[in-house]
Enzyme design. Structure first.
Site, PDB file in Angstrom:
ATOM      1  N   GLU A  62       0.816  -1.214   0.000  1.00 28.14           N
ATOM      2  CA  GLU A  62       0.000   0.000   0.000  1.00 28.14           C
ATOM      3  C   GLU A  62       0.853   1.269   0.000  1.00 28.14           C
ATOM      4  O   GLU A  62       0.461   2.271  -0.579  1.00 28.14           O
ATOM      5  CB  GLU A  62      -0.895   0.045   1.246  1.00 28.14           C
ATOM      6  CG  GLU A  62      -2.012  -0.965   1.247  1.00 28.14           C
ATOM      7  CD  GLU A  62      -2.801  -0.934   2.548  1.00 28.14           C
ATOM      8  OE1 GLU A  62      -2.725   0.052   3.298  1.00 28.14           O
ATOM      9  OE2 GLU A  62      -3.501  -1.931   2.807  1.00 28.14           O
ATOM     10  N   ASP A  63       1.982   1.214   0.686  1.00 31.38           N
ATOM     11  CA  ASP A  63       2.691   2.442   1.013  1.00 31.38           C
ATOM     12  C   ASP A  63       4.004   2.673   0.285  1.00 31.38           C
ATOM     13  O   ASP A  63       4.596   3.742   0.420  1.00 31.38           O
ATOM     14  CB  ASP A  63       2.983   2.461   2.526  1.00 31.38           C
ATOM     15  CG  ASP A  63       1.712   2.431   3.361  1.00 31.38           C
ATOM     16  OD1 ASP A  63       0.653   2.842   2.850  1.00 31.38           O
ATOM     17  OD2 ASP A  63       1.787   2.000   4.517  1.00 31.38           O
TER      18      ASP A  63
END
Length: 182
Positions: A62-63
């Protein structure tokens, strides 16, 4: 710590630092969060080295620029599957508003493996403590979402699930107490 977990810790730290990621409320380096999650998971009786590695890596898709293929190549198929199970699939605002996206995610997480649910319980514990301590306004929304999630996510380690429930209930009481003092 097992070799795969040691490698995952280094990988997670490097991936989060490469994008300069910091914890939203504390400003500490982001990798502290997955390390705390992995520490909780490692205390679970049925924890495997793959679960601990996935806990360390649970936010990298996600990051950061890390891909599922990167995870599989470095840590194997089982870790890659767990990390993908833990990665939010409903982030596009075009899907709907936050409540709708969280409902879709909640339904999905109710179906993931017991190992992924165990890691998610630890993630909830660590995030809840941080959010309630630093952003009581958002905490009301967050806690309501996590209550609904814990109601349907029943397949993971039951001792850690109980801990997540305890932290949730205590946090709800803190937020209510803070609101009544206004």
């Amino acid at each position: 710590m097992d070799d795969i977990a040691e490698r995952a810790a280094l990988f997670s730290r490097a991936a989060h630092q490469a994008v300069g990621q910091r914890r939203k409320y504390s400003g500490e380096p982001y990798w502290h969060h997955p390390a705390a999650v992995a520490e909780m998971v490692s205390a679970v009786e049925t924890a495997t080295p793959e679960m601990i590695a996935a806990a360390l890596l649970h936010d990298v898709l996600e990051d950061t620029g890390v891909t599922p293929m990167d995870i599989e190549e470095c840590f194997g198929e089982r870790v890659a599957i767990l990390v993908q199970e833990l990665t939010d699939q409903f982030i596009d605002p075009e899907i709907g508003n936050r409540a709708h996206r969280k409902a879709l995610e909640r339904n999905r997480l109710a179906q993931v493996s017991p190992e992924a649910q165990t890691i998610k319980y630890a993630d909830l514990v660590d995030n809840t403590n941080s959010i309630v301590a630093r952003d009581r306004g958002f905490a009301r929304v967050y806690l309501a979402e996590k209550r609904r999630l814990l109601e349907v996510m029943e397949g993971g380690d039951q001792a850690l699930r109980r801990k997540a429930w305890t932290v949730l209930v205590e946090s709800e009481a803190k937020v209510r107490g803070a609101e009544s003092k206004r």
